[in-house]
Design a protein around this motif. Sequence first.
Motif, mmCIF file in Angstrom:
data_model
loop_
_atom_site.group_PDB
_atom_site.id
_atom_site.type_symbol
_atom_site.label_atom_id
_atom_site.label_comp_id
_atom_site.label_asym_id
_atom_site.label_seq_id
_atom_site.Cartn_x
_atom_site.Cartn_y
_atom_site.Cartn_z
ATOM 1 N N TYR A 148 0.767 -1.060 -0.359
ATOM 2 C CA TYR A 148 0.095 0.040 0.171
ATOM 3 C C TYR A 148 0.969 1.264 0.546
ATOM 4 C CZ TYR A 148 -3.478 -3.717 0.949
ATOM 5 O OH TYR A 148 -3.916 -4.503 1.668
ATOM 6 N N ASP A 149 2.229 1.101 0.918
ATOM 7 C CA ASP A 149 2.617 2.147 0.933
ATOM 8 C C ASP A 149 3.646 2.466 -0.378
ATOM 9 O OD1 ASP A 149 3.974 4.426 2.167
ATOM 10 O OD2 ASP A 149 6.116 3.488 1.495
ATOM 11 N N ALA A 150 3.790 1.516 -0.793
ATOM 12 C CA ALA A 150 4.792 1.913 -2.738
ATOM 13 C C ALA A 150 3.753 2.754 -3.714
ATOM 14 C CB ALA A 150 5.261 0.138 -2.711
ATOM 15 N N CYS A 151 2.757 1.402 -3.698
ATOM 16 C CA CYS A 151 1.487 2.423 -4.262
ATOM 17 C C CYS A 151 0.700 3.661 -4.418
ATOM 18 C CB CYS A 151 0.237 1.943 -4.229
ATOM 19 S SG CYS A 151 0.491 0.109 -5.325
ATOM 20 N N CYS A 152 1.250 4.485 -3.191
ATOM 21 C CA CYS A 152 0.697 6.063 -2.955
ATOM 22 C C CYS A 152 2.090 6.579 -2.647
ATOM 23 C CB CYS A 152 0.403 5.465 -1.048
ATOM 24 S SG CYS A 152 0.314 7.606 -0.398
ATOM 25 N N GLN A 153 2.836 5.801 -2.701
ATOM 26 C CA GLN A 153 4.335 6.225 -3.307
ATOM 27 C C GLN A 153 4.082 6.556 -4.637
ATOM 28 O OE1 GLN A 153 6.772 8.216 -1.140
ATOM 29 N NE2 GLN A 153 5.093 7.325 0.590
ATOM 30 N N LEU A 154 3.621 5.675 -5.476
ATOM 31 C CA LEU A 154 4.157 6.070 -7.325
ATOM 32 C C LEU A 154 2.610 6.877 -7.452
ATOM 33 C CD1 LEU A 154 4.979 2.118 -7.995
ATOM 34 C CD2 LEU A 154 6.068 4.450 -8.370
ATOM 35 N N ASP A 155 1.600 7.507 -6.789
ATOM 36 C CA ASP A 155 0.656 7.651 -6.746
ATOM 37 C C ASP A 155 -0.649 7.320 -7.817
ATOM 38 O OD1 ASP A 155 -1.276 10.250 -6.005
ATOM 39 O OD2 ASP A 155 -0.440 10.645 -7.877
ATOM 40 N N VAL A 156 -0.604 5.981 -7.728
ATOM 41 C CA VAL A 156 -1.525 4.810 -8.447
ATOM 42 C C VAL A 156 -2.367 4.180 -7.612
ATOM 43 C CG1 VAL A 156 -0.466 4.526 -10.284
ATOM 44 C CG2 VAL A 156 0.125 2.880 -8.080
ATOM 45 N N PRO A 157 -3.841 3.800 -7.745
ATOM 46 C CA PRO A 157 -4.371 3.216 -6.570
ATOM 47 C C PRO A 157 -3.785 1.562 -6.715
ATOM 48 C CG PRO A 157 -5.298 3.135 -8.999
ATOM 49 C CD PRO A 157 -4.353 3.877 -8.865
ATOM 50 N N VAL A 158 -4.799 0.754 -5.512
ATOM 51 C CA VAL A 158 -4.827 -0.634 -5.182
ATOM 52 C C VAL A 158 -5.692 -1.313 -5.801
ATOM 53 C CG1 VAL A 158 -4.834 -0.393 -2.278
ATOM 54 C CG2 VAL A 158 -3.636 -1.901 -3.762
ATOM 55 N N PHE A 159 -6.352 -1.725 -6.110
ATOM 56 C CA PHE A 159 -6.829 -2.610 -5.950
ATOM 57 C C PHE A 159 -7.051 -4.239 -5.565
ATOM 58 C CE2 PHE A 159 -6.171 -0.200 -9.692
ATOM 59 C CZ PHE A 159 -7.449 0.091 -10.577
ATOM 60 N N LEU A 160 -8.746 -4.027 -4.262
ATOM 61 C CA LEU A 160 -8.215 -5.111 -4.112
ATOM 62 C C LEU A 160 -9.366 -6.485 -4.662
ATOM 63 C CD1 LEU A 160 -8.566 -3.054 -0.305
ATOM 64 C CD2 LEU A 160 -6.282 -4.400 -1.424
ATOM 65 N N MET A 161 -9.007 -6.997 -4.416
ATOM 66 C CA MET A 161 -10.657 -8.330 -4.754
ATOM 67 C C MET A 161 -11.064 -9.667 -3.717
ATOM 68 S SD MET A 161 -11.812 -11.246 -5.941
ATOM 69 C CE MET A 161 -10.806 -12.635 -7.342
ATOM 70 N N ALA A 176 -11.673 -4.130 7.312
ATOM 71 C CA ALA A 176 -10.551 -4.156 6.905
ATOM 72 C C ALA A 176 -9.956 -3.414 5.768
ATOM 73 C CB ALA A 176 -9.384 -6.230 6.110
ATOM 74 N N VAL A 177 -11.139 -2.650 4.891
ATOM 75 C CA VAL A 177 -10.343 -1.588 3.936
ATOM 76 C C VAL A 177 -10.506 -0.874 4.757
ATOM 77 C CG1 VAL A 177 -11.750 -0.571 1.949
ATOM 78 C CG2 VAL A 177 -11.958 -3.020 2.632
ATOM 79 N N GLY A 178 -11.244 -0.175 5.970
ATOM 80 C CA GLY A 178 -11.600 1.213 6.324
ATOM 81 C C GLY A 178 -9.943 0.730 7.432
ATOM 82 N N LYS A 179 -9.652 0.118 7.737
ATOM 83 C CA LYS A 179 -8.096 0.181 8.149
ATOM 84 C C LYS A 179 -7.216 0.507 7.309
ATOM 85 C CE LYS A 179 -8.930 -3.433 11.677
ATOM 86 N NZ LYS A 179 -8.804 -5.377 11.979
ATOM 87 N N ILE A 180 -7.076 0.715 6.720
ATOM 88 C CA ILE A 180 -6.500 0.689 4.857
ATOM 89 C C ILE A 180 -6.006 1.750 4.519
ATOM 90 C CG2 ILE A 180 -5.000 0.088 3.044
ATOM 91 C CD1 ILE A 180 -6.351 -2.277 3.437
ATOM 92 N N ALA A 181 -7.597 2.665 4.590
ATOM 93 C CA ALA A 181 -8.188 3.973 4.024
ATOM 94 C C ALA A 181 -7.492 4.748 5.243
ATOM 95 C CB ALA A 181 -9.397 3.946 4.098
ATOM 96 N N ARG A 182 -7.621 4.020 6.718
ATOM 97 C CA ARG A 182 -7.303 5.157 7.751
ATOM 98 C C ARG A 182 -6.067 5.133 7.809
ATOM 99 N NH1 ARG A 182 -10.937 2.796 10.557
ATOM 100 N NH2 ARG A 182 -9.992 1.551 11.357
ATOM 101 N N ALA A 183 -4.684 4.398 7.535
ATOM 102 C CA ALA A 183 -3.617 4.354 7.380
ATOM 103 C C ALA A 183 -2.783 4.777 6.416
ATOM 104 C CB ALA A 183 -3.070 2.302 7.571
ATOM 105 N N PHE A 184 -3.494 4.665 5.114
ATOM 106 C CA PHE A 184 -2.922 5.423 4.114
ATOM 107 C C PHE A 184 -4.369 5.879 3.602
ATOM 108 C CE2 PHE A 184 -1.306 1.661 4.565
ATOM 109 C CZ PHE A 184 0.285 1.688 4.355
ATOM 110 N N PRO A 185 -4.454 7.506 3.834
ATOM 111 C CA PRO A 185 -5.420 8.315 3.530
ATOM 112 C C PRO A 185 -5.274 8.946 2.027
ATOM 113 C CG PRO A 185 -3.938 10.319 4.914
ATOM 114 C CD PRO A 185 -3.945 8.128 5.747
ATOM 115 N N LYS A 186 -3.472 8.712 1.955
ATOM 116 C CA LYS A 186 -4.049 9.590 0.057
ATOM 117 C C LYS A 186 -4.062 8.424 -0.606
ATOM 118 C CE LYS A 186 -0.930 13.585 2.123
ATOM 119 N NZ LYS A 186 -0.271 14.102 1.728
ATOM 120 N N LEU A 187 -3.755 7.481 -0.603
ATOM 121 C CA LEU A 187 -4.332 6.013 -1.082
ATOM 122 C C LEU A 187 -4.986 6.288 -1.777
ATOM 123 C CD1 LEU A 187 -2.960 3.769 -2.553
ATOM 124 C CD2 LEU A 187 -3.288 2.268 -0.313
#
Length: 285
Positions: A148-161, A176-187
């Motif tokens: 998630y951090d790598a996608c955030c740094q590259l400024d691209v979306p992450v896709f979760l299936m 689980a998605v809510g936890k990720i969204a809180r941890a990476f608010p710019k992702l």
Amino acid sequence: MKRQIIDMRSRPSFLHDFYGATPGSTEYEVARWLNRRVGSNNDEHFIRSKTINGFVDEISEAGITQAVVVGRDIPGIRIPNDSIQEITLPHNELIGVGSVDPQAQEIGATLKEIERAILTLGLSGINIEPGFGATPMGADDPSLYPVYDACCQLDVPVFLMSGPTSPSLEYTDPAAVGKIARAFPKLSIVCYHGFYPYVNEMIGVAFRHENVYVVPDMYIFLPGGGLYIEAANGFMKDQLLFGTSYPFRAMKQTIDDFLRLGLKEEALDPVLYQNAKRLLRLEVI
């Protein structure tokens, strides 16, 4: 005026036996079964995409402006990111999204592949499927945070299936998605299959986190799927995206069925086109 449509989840059948590449195989029959389960009128419609030209022609004839071809990297289905680039690069109608399996190699190699997929291959995002790994896990497992951090740094979306075909519904919980969204608010986090059947929960997460996008794709036509439409007629207008989930649902039928679900006129263009265009930073073709 012709309506613009971006299909956020599409794969040609020739890409893998799982998508119906080989008539008579067990996988082919599973593809037919899944089409019937989600309401396709023709459970063998996907045979047309046994060639790239057939796939692209079907996209055009269905009235789709562009389609996202998403890779998979899970045990049993490993589609190299180079293959996704090879398929999509020659065709303006196609957008490539890469995939990684963080369990299949050490994290450093995974991060290098993410960087290569985006910066070298020119793909538009990264797909991961934690619930389908060799050791199924939730999307909020700490081992995935470097992805998630790598996608955030590259400024691209992450896709979760994640959806009802997961090994266990515990891996489909949108909390689980809510936890990720809180941890990476710019992702930007894109949730394929809408994390069905947890429709209310998925909508609740999207309400709280504007960086969460929902693609119910074929599951929007199952019981309870109408709640996605109800949400998009309100606050979620800018967070819902259209997808056919081809080859598991026919393209043109899915568009026609979707337009009858009751989405308000002011929400149609955002859901069918504008949200995806903004998310993927697309130019009009």
